[in-house]
Design an enzyme around this catalytic site. Structure first.
Site, PDB file in Angstrom:
ATOM      1  N   HIS A  96       0.456  -0.636  -0.278  1.00 18.06           N
ATOM      2  CA  HIS A  96      -0.779  -0.136   0.200  1.00 18.06           C
ATOM      3  C   HIS A  96       0.978   0.991   0.135  1.00 18.06           C
ATOM      4  CE1 HIS A  96       1.120   0.572   3.876  1.00 18.06           C
ATOM      5  NE2 HIS A  96       0.789  -0.608   4.368  1.00 18.06           N
ATOM      6  N   ASP A 131       3.747  -4.434   3.655  1.00 18.90           N
ATOM      7  CA  ASP A 131       5.454  -5.353   3.598  1.00 18.90           C
ATOM      8  C   ASP A 131       5.683  -6.502   3.882  1.00 18.90           C
ATOM      9  OD1 ASP A 131       4.828  -4.851   5.937  1.00 18.90           O
ATOM     10  OD2 ASP A 131       5.879  -4.384   6.907  1.00 18.90           O
TER      11      ASP A 131
END
EC number: 3.1.3.2
Length: 464
Positions: free
Chosen positions: A81, A347
């Site tokens: 994101h 991540d």
């Protein structure tokens, strides 16, 4: 309509002497949105010296996707994101600038809504739009791989069930099929058309099973991890950072992370401030920040010492990716028109895939808006058999003419176990599928259990 961003002069230039200077051919020209109208965006909390810019390379090389020997058949893109707010509310969230989900792309909120914990910021939206604009130049303008207008049969979109990943997917798709951030009309598909799995089925990031939690804690005691940390004097470095936080004055920066438990967590919190234009403690120099990112990457990479961490952490998602890839490779009618699958994650999604395939070549924590691409390539001179039914022998023939190329943030990377079998920097599809099987759990529920015998076995491994 947004007035916050003007068109920037910063471009990814075509380089007649070989793209970005790495000898890999020409890059593509993309006009990115980078200039900030400070009157509209910055507030009393912002660092006056802050200038918005991409957090990683935007230089794309065409020959990675199409050349005289191979053609692109299908692509899976896994993203992290965009820039976000902190997930805790220890710092007033009025310091950040956000939009509502209803008016994500075109700002019609009056007054501007307060941010929520972990929400995509305005800059995070622009990050993802820029990623989408790069892919538009590549897949539509240069390669003609995708239709110029959104075709739901060509693109599959899946997101984890968080507002920041859903917003990121929408923003990326707006860049791909919309225009600039100032467009009143959002041209990306609405998030209701995305696949969002219920929480108990989500597998795009590591879930905390008993065994995985045990191994996460145990990995810190692994002899190789301890030795590496001793050689790098990590304890001394950590003390230095904690001292910086201790000495930092509130009027200097609101960022505090004294006594942080992991570098991955530290970097994520730090990014929320630095990458959104908010001041950071003065003692955090460029060298210190760089090492923070490197230590976070080392934490992720330590999972390789217990292969079960990849199997339990990301193996089920690898299974999803591989099933889709194999359907496309064998020309299954269910994916006849499918050309691109977008997976909007975190991540931990990217790091787990990089570690699982032993291809974490980068030295730092995956930055926001990172992309990991699995390209299914096929021999250009191969003529596919015209058959109604795909038999096992035909499937094998098809697979033998296909390869997987992996690109991370627009740079090719290499799957560890496949390096000695590569063809022109790509992993033969048959080998890729074999390697993937080693990461996929055979029975997730059973393999997630932690017995006393398991504990003894793992403890004995770190004591040897």
């Amino acid at each position: 309509m947004f007035s916050y961003f003007r068109k920037s002069q910063q471009k990814v230039e075509e380089n007649q002497n070989g793209g970005g200077g790495d000898g890999r051919g020409s890059g593509i020209k993309v006009e990115l949105q980078t200039n900030i109208n400070s009157r509209d965006l910055k507030n009393e909390h912002s660092d006056p010296k802050f200038k918005f810019s991409p957090l990683r390379s935007t230089d794309v090389h065409l020959e990675d996707y199409d050349n005289e020997k191979y053609k692109l058949k299908f692509i899976q893109i896994v993203t992290r994101h965009g820039r976000r707010t902190p997930e805790s509310n220890r710092t007033p969230l009025t310091m950040w600038m956000c939009n509502s989900m209803d008016h994500l792309i075109s700002n019609k909120d009056s007054p501007r809504p307060n941010c929520n914990p972990g929400q995509l910021t305005v800059l995070g939206i622009v990050d993802q739009i820029n990623v989408g604009k790069i892919y538009r130049k590549l897949f539509i303008d240069h390669l003609g791989f995708l239709d110029s207008q959104y075709n739901k049969d060509q693109i599959f979109i899946r997101s984890t069930n968080t507002t920041r990943t859903i917003s990121s997917a929408r923003s990326l798709m707006h860049g791909l099929y919309g225009g600039s951030f100032t467009d009143e009309q959002e041209k990306s598909p609405h998030h209701s058309s995305f696949l969002v799995k219920p929480d108990n089925e989500e597998n795009m990031y590591p879930r905390n099973s008993k065994k995985l939690v045990f191994l996460k804690n145990l990995i810190k005691q692994h002899p190789k991890v301890i030795k590496e940390n001793q050689l790098s004097e990590l304890e001394k470095f950590t003390e230095k950072i904690n001292k910086i936080f201790e000495n930092s004055k509130p009027e200097e920066s609101s960022f505090r992370a004294r006594g942080f438990r992991s570098y991955a967590g530290l970097v994520n919190s730090f990014d929320c401030f630095r990458n959104n234009g908010l001041p950071i403690p003065k003692g955090l120099t460029k060298d210190i920040i760089q090492r923070m990112y490197e230590e976070s990457a080392k934490e992720f990479k330590s999972a390789r010492y217990f292969p079960e961490m990849s199997i339990l952490g990301i193996g089920r998602f690898v299974d999803d990716l591989n099933k889709e890839l194999k359907l496309k490779a064998r020309n299954d009618p269910s994916v006849k028109d499918l050309k691109l699958s977008l997976y909007s994650g975190h991540d931990t999604t990217l790091a787990a895939l990089l570690v699982g395939y032993d291809m974490y070549e980068d030295k730092i924590h995956p930055v926001t808006s990172s992309t990991l691409e699995f390209l299914l390539m096929q021999d250009k001179d191969y003529k596919e058999p015209e058959v109604v039914k795909i038999t096992k022998s035909i499937e094998k023939e098809l697979i033998n003419h296909q390869y997987v190329k992996v690109i991370y943030n627009h740079k090719p990377i290499h799957i560890g176990p496949c390096k000695d079998k590569e063809v022109d920097g790509m992993c033969p599809l048959s080998e890729f599928l074999k390697i993937s099987q080693s990461i996929i759990p055979t029975n997730y529920d059973e393999q997630s259990k932690l017995t006393q015998l398991d504990k003894k076995r793992y403890l004995s491994l770190i004591e040897d």
